[in-house]
Design a protein around this motif. Sequence first.
Motif, PDB file in Angstrom:
ATOM      1  N   ILE B  84       4.896   7.780  -5.918  1.00  0.00           N
ATOM      2  CA  ILE B  84       5.244   6.496  -5.617  1.00  0.00           C
ATOM      3  C   ILE B  84       4.327   6.388  -4.028  1.00  0.00           C
ATOM      4  N   ASN B  85       4.781   7.405  -3.168  1.00  0.00           N
ATOM      5  CA  ASN B  85       4.300   7.509  -1.871  1.00  0.00           C
ATOM      6  C   ASN B  85       2.778   7.654  -1.748  1.00  0.00           C
ATOM      7  N   ASP B  86       2.346   8.230  -2.939  1.00  0.00           N
ATOM      8  CA  ASP B  86       0.859   8.516  -2.908  1.00  0.00           C
ATOM      9  C   ASP B  86       0.194   7.346  -3.331  1.00  0.00           C
ATOM     10  N   LEU B  87       0.709   6.422  -4.147  1.00  0.00           N
ATOM     11  CA  LEU B  87       0.264   5.024  -4.544  1.00  0.00           C
ATOM     12  C   LEU B  87       0.244   4.246  -3.275  1.00  0.00           C
ATOM     13  N   ALA B  88       1.466   4.201  -2.581  1.00  0.00           N
ATOM     14  CA  ALA B  88       1.631   3.394  -1.481  1.00  0.00           C
ATOM     15  C   ALA B  88       0.674   3.558  -0.475  1.00  0.00           C
ATOM     16  N   MET B  89       0.272   4.936  -0.145  1.00  0.00           N
ATOM     17  CA  MET B  89      -0.749   5.252   0.756  1.00  0.00           C
ATOM     18  C   MET B  89      -2.130   4.483   0.844  1.00  0.00           C
ATOM     19  N   ARG B  90      -2.363   4.053  -0.476  1.00  0.00           N
ATOM     20  CA  ARG B  90      -3.632   3.107  -0.724  1.00  0.00           C
ATOM     21  C   ARG B  90      -3.225   1.533  -0.667  1.00  0.00           C
ATOM     22  N   GLY B  91      -2.064   1.352  -0.223  1.00  0.00           N
ATOM     23  CA  GLY B  91      -1.685  -0.071  -0.311  1.00  0.00           C
ATOM     24  C   GLY B  91      -1.173  -0.533  -1.563  1.00  0.00           C
ATOM     25  N   ALA B  92      -1.024   0.086  -2.539  1.00  0.00           N
ATOM     26  CA  ALA B  92      -0.796  -0.252  -3.900  1.00  0.00           C
ATOM     27  C   ALA B  92       0.771  -0.477  -4.205  1.00  0.00           C
ATOM     28  N   ARG B  93       0.936  -1.360  -5.171  1.00  0.00           N
ATOM     29  CA  ARG B  93       2.438  -1.745  -5.408  1.00  0.00           C
ATOM     30  C   ARG B  93       2.373  -0.838  -6.710  1.00  0.00           C
ATOM     31  N   PRO B  94       3.264   0.096  -6.839  1.00  0.00           N
ATOM     32  CA  PRO B  94       3.480   1.042  -8.052  1.00  0.00           C
ATOM     33  C   PRO B  94       4.067   0.072  -9.124  1.00  0.00           C
TER      34      PRO B  94
END
Lengths: 343, 343
Positions: B84-94
Motif C-alpha cells: 500500500i505504501n509503495d502505491l501511495a508513494m506515487r500519490g495513488a489511492r490503492p
Amino acid sequence: MSPFTLFQKDTILLDHGSGGLASQQLIKNIFLSHLDNPILASLEDSAVIEHNGGNLAFTTDSYVVDPIFFPGGDIGCLSIHGTINDLAMRGARPICLSLGLILEEGFAIEDLEKIIISIARASKETGVPVIAGDTKVVPKGKGDKIFINTSGIGTVPPDLDIASRRAQPGDIVLVSGTIADHGATILIKRNSFSLEGDFVSDTMPLHGMVTELTATCGNDIHTLRDPTRGGVATTLCEIAETAGVKITVDEEALPIKPCISVACELLGIDPLYLANEGKCLVLVAEPAAEKALQLMRSRPEGKNAAIIGKVTAGSKGRVELRTAAGGTRLVTPLTGEPLPRIC
Amino acid sequence: MSPFTLFQKDTILLDHGSGGLASQQLIKNIFLSHLDNPILASLEDSAVIEHNGGNLAFTTDSYVVDPIFFPGGDIGCLSIHGTINDLAMRGARPICLSLGLILEEGFAIEDLEKIIISIARASKETGVPVIAGDTKVVPKGKGDKIFINTSGIGTVPPDLDIASRRAQPGDIVLVSGTIADHGATILIKRNSFSLEGDFVSDTMPLHGMVTELTATCGNDIHTLRDPTRGGVATTLCEIAETAGVKITVDEEALPIKPCISVACELLGIDPLYLANEGKCLVLVAEPAAEKALQLMRSRPEGKNAAIIGKVTAGSKGRVELRTAAGGTRLVTPLTGEPLPRIC
C-alpha cells in the motif's frame, strides 16, 4: 484423503500446494474464512473488478518449479506465460506484469541471467511488458535457487463475461491441445527416467488464441480455464462444482501424445491429473462449438484442439469419464501430491 | 565495496538483496539490460501507466522478513502495509491487492492462520481488499516458513505527478516520523539483545496521510519515497541521483527515539541505514513545506514529522549530512548487508 485430514495434521504438507483437495481445503478453511470477499471467493484464474468505466483483470502466481530449466522452457518463461494465461482465462487482454524474485544466496548469476533473458524474450514475444519488480535474497538453505512471483493486469473487453459459474447444461467442452505434456516432462526430467520420446513442456502463451476466440464467439464462450496444477481432472471438478453442473468427458477424445500416454502407463500416473502450461479448457454454447474448434485448430496453440465432453444438468458438481472400455468412471479432484513443485 | 565486486563474484550474495549498491548493480546490469522499458527503468516505488483515460499505479514486493512475528507486527500486516505504501508513494489511492504465499512444508498451520488474520485485519483497516491469491508449498529445507508476495493496483488522481525525478533545487525535505524503528526492532529481536526500551516496528499504512497531503498540496509535493531497505540514507541517494540534485540533511533535525539512538550507538549501526516500514520522505516546494508539515503532524502517522533538509543544485547526486558537531559528512548508498531479511 478424508475431508478431515487438514485438521488432523497441524502443519503444512506438500499436498496443500498441489492445487487439489488439500489446497482447496486450505483456501476455504483458512484464507476465505478470514479474507472473504466475493471477488476472491469466486476462485477464478483472475479477479475482475470494475475500474474507470471498464473491467480490469488482476492475477498473481508464484513459480517454484524444480528443476528451473527443463525441456521446452524454464521457470522464467513459465512465469510469464502462466500469468498471461490466467488473465486470458477471463477473456482479458494482458497489459502489464510485475516480477518478484526471491533468490537463494549462492545462486549462480549466470543462471539468473539466463532466466531473465528468457523472461525478456517471453515478454517481448507476448507484447506484455514487465513494468514493476522486486528482488529479495534469502540465506543459503532458506530458499531454493529462485522463486518467481508474477502478477498481471489485463483489460476485459466491454460486456465480456467469462467465468466458471457460466458453464451450463448443453455446453460443449473443448481442450486446446494434448494434455499432460508439462507435468510428464517435469516428472521425467526431475527423476532422470530414461524414457524415449519427445518429452517437452507445453509452456506457451494463450492470450492470442483467446483474443481471437472471444472476438469471434463473444459470450458464447462461457468458461475458460487453464488446467495447470491438478490437471484437467481437478479443473473440470472445480468448474462443475462452481457452476453446479455435471460434466462428462470422453476418454478416447482426449488428445495425448503417444509418448506421454506410454510414460504415464509405465509410471502409473493418470495424465488427467498432470499439469498443463499451455492449454485451456473451453466451455462453449453448443451452436458455437464447431466454429470455436475450427478457430482453435487454425492457430499453432490450438492445432490439436478437440471436443472432449459436454455439460449436463444432472448430479451437480459431478465429473464423469466415459472410458475407452465403454464404462463410466467418477473423476475426483486431485488428492495427495504426486508431483510437488510442478510450476 | 568496489563497483566491480558484482563481476568478481559469480553468485548471488545476501548483499544483492540489501536495497543498497549491490542491489542497484544487479538491477542495472542484469534486469534492466534485458527487460528495459522506460517505466521499469524509472525504478520508482510503483510503476504508473495510462489506462482508459486515467493513470494506474502498479507495484510488487516480496516479504521474507525473519522473524515472521516481531514487536509491532508480523510478516502479514507488513506485506499489506508495504505494498500500500509503495502505491501511495506515487500519490495513488490503492484499490486492490494480490497475495502470493510460498509456504515451507512443516510450517505450523496455527502460525499461518495468525498471519492470515493479520493480513485480513490490515486489509480491513486500510480498506484495500485482497482480491487474488496463490499458494505454493516447497519441501522442508527449501524455504523458510513463509514468504509473501503482495502486488497492488492504485488509481493516480488526474494530473498528479509524484516521482523522484521531480525533486528540484529549493525543495524542502521532510520525514514523516522517527527513523530506524523497524530495522532496529528486527535486529534486536532476531539477536535477542537484552536492551531496554520501547523497540517496536513502525509498520503502518501511509495512504491516508498521503491522500490528504496530495489533496491539499497537489503537485507542490514533488517526491514521496518510503525508506525501507537501505534506510533514509540510501533512499535520499537514489532521489538525488535520479533527479540530478544535491540533498543536504541536518543530523540534529532527524527524529529518532532515544532508545533507538542508544541501541544504534551500542551496536555500532548508523540509523540512517536502517529500514522504516511506516515512514515517508516528502520533498515539497518550499512555499508549501510548512503546510505539509502541519498537515502531517495533525495525523497519527505523521505526529513526529520534521523538516530534515533541503535540495540544492550543486554536486548532482550528492547527499550530505550536517553533523551535530558542525561538520559535513558524505552520505553514500548502503554497501554490504548489515541486516538481511529485514522485510
